[in-house]
Design an enzyme around this catalytic site. Structure first.
Site, mmCIF file in Angstrom:
data_model
loop_
_atom_site.group_PDB
_atom_site.id
_atom_site.type_symbol
_atom_site.label_atom_id
_atom_site.label_comp_id
_atom_site.label_asym_id
_atom_site.label_seq_id
_atom_site.Cartn_x
_atom_site.Cartn_y
_atom_site.Cartn_z
ATOM 1 N N TYR A 67 0.844 -1.185 0.000
ATOM 2 C CA TYR A 67 0.000 0.000 0.000
ATOM 3 C C TYR A 67 0.891 1.250 0.000
ATOM 4 O O TYR A 67 1.600 1.520 0.974
ATOM 5 C CB TYR A 67 -0.924 0.042 1.211
ATOM 6 C CG TYR A 67 -1.941 -1.077 1.295
ATOM 7 C CD1 TYR A 67 -2.216 -1.900 0.219
ATOM 8 C CD2 TYR A 67 -2.634 -1.307 2.476
ATOM 9 C CE1 TYR A 67 -3.150 -2.924 0.308
ATOM 10 C CE2 TYR A 67 -3.576 -2.317 2.581
ATOM 11 C CZ TYR A 67 -3.827 -3.120 1.497
ATOM 12 O OH TYR A 67 -4.749 -4.142 1.609
ATOM 13 N N SER A 215 -12.948 -4.948 1.809
ATOM 14 C CA SER A 215 -13.969 -4.279 0.991
ATOM 15 C C SER A 215 -15.383 -4.675 1.407
ATOM 16 O O SER A 215 -16.240 -4.952 0.557
ATOM 17 C CB SER A 215 -13.754 -4.575 -0.499
ATOM 18 O OG SER A 215 -12.525 -4.044 -0.939
ATOM 19 N N PRO A 216 -15.679 -4.690 2.722
ATOM 20 C CA PRO A 216 -17.034 -5.062 3.152
ATOM 21 C C PRO A 216 -18.087 -4.031 2.750
ATOM 22 O O PRO A 216 -19.276 -4.334 2.749
ATOM 23 C CB PRO A 216 -16.900 -5.146 4.687
ATOM 24 C CG PRO A 216 -15.779 -4.215 5.004
ATOM 25 C CD PRO A 216 -14.811 -4.355 3.875
ATOM 26 N N LEU A 222 -21.493 0.666 -1.015
ATOM 27 C CA LEU A 222 -22.562 0.387 -0.055
ATOM 28 C C LEU A 222 -22.661 1.449 1.037
ATOM 29 O O LEU A 222 -23.384 1.266 2.017
ATOM 30 C CB LEU A 222 -22.339 -0.992 0.580
ATOM 31 C CG LEU A 222 -22.431 -2.180 -0.387
ATOM 32 C CD1 LEU A 222 -22.011 -3.468 0.305
ATOM 33 C CD2 LEU A 222 -23.831 -2.311 -0.956
ATOM 34 N N GLY A 224 -23.708 4.662 0.595
ATOM 35 C CA GLY A 224 -24.699 5.698 0.354
ATOM 36 C C GLY A 224 -24.089 6.954 -0.236
ATOM 37 O O GLY A 224 -24.800 7.921 -0.548
#
Length: 251
Positions: A67, A215-216, A222, A224
């Site tokens: 990363y 990446s839940p 997810l 909004g």
């Protein structure tokens, strides 16, 4: 907050069920917009997110040597120093591609030492193999993880993106050394149910390996924050479902 018990050679290590992924912190792969399209992703905003996470009881932060080519680990180190608290847990990962031309056992020891230096710690709480891509056998990779534990560089060890057959081989090699395999980190969300439908999650549970979801939130889809008129930017390849199909889930 409840806890999850990860297996270690010294007994269970209790970690919170919710962690923070640090992939975007210093990202240099064109995914998250660091020093690019996302002008709100800065050292200051990262510090704010870190403080808010701690205030909410979050104590697990997951990074990797790949990363930002190490920058994410350095940013985590800065946040740890500024926080001044001792109960934060750090997970990081060995990048197989970086070390593909080296034998995995000495390479992983060296990589773990370098991660410790960037993180400013003597020991990593959870050290993982980022993907099943090193050319050496999975048995050798399991012994490499054991070497890292025995050198005192990690408390617990895991893998990421491994299938059940690969996990079983790593698990067996570690077992020969009296060290459990703690985790398998995989993509898992409402938009990615493969761990359930493939039997991966059930197989891991039989081995005592905890599933750690990355990446839940579907790389932001997810949350909004996005819509059919405002798709996520960057190379967000995981959970890549058009927002017009996602919107009914968020209604």
């Amino acid at each position: 907050m409840s806890v999850v018990r990860l297996a270690t050679a010294e007994g269970p290590m209790c970690v919170p069920p919710l962690g923070v992924g640090c992939w975007s912190w210093g990202d240099d792969k064109g995914v998250w917009g660091w020093e690019s399209y996302d002008k709100n992703l800065t050292h200051a905003s990262i510090s704010g997110a870190f403080r808010t996470s701690l205030q909410g009881g979050v104590r697990l932060f997951d990074t990797a040597e790949t990363y930002g080519s190490g920058l994410s680990e350095e940013i985590v180190a800065t946040q740890l120093k500024s926080a001044g608290i001792g109960d934060v847990m750090i997970a990081t990962k060995f990048q197989p591609g970086k070390w593909a031309n080296h034998k995995v056992r000495p390479a992983m020891l060296q990589a773990a030492k370098e991660s410790c230096e960037r993180l400013g710690v003597n020991q990593i709480d959870l050290y993982q193999i980022h993907a099943p891509l090193h050319p050496d056998s999975f048995t050798d990779q399991g012994h490499a993880l054991a070497d890292v534990v025995e050198a005192g560089l990690a408390r617990a060890v895991g893998v990421s993106n491994f299938n059940l057959e690969q996990i079983t081989e790593v698990h067996a090699a570690l077992a020969e050394r009296g060290i459990p395999l703690a985790t398998n980190q995989v993509e898992y969300s409402l938009l990615r149910q493969y761990p359930d439908t493939s039997g991966l999650k059930a197989g891991c549970e039989k081995l005592g390996v905890k599933l750690l979801a990355y990446s839940p939130l579907g790389m932001g889809r997810l949350t909004g924050k996005y819509s059919a008129k405002c798709e996520p930017q960057g190379r967000r390849g995981f959970a890549k479902v058009p927002m017009k199909e996602v919107e009914p889930l968020l209604a």
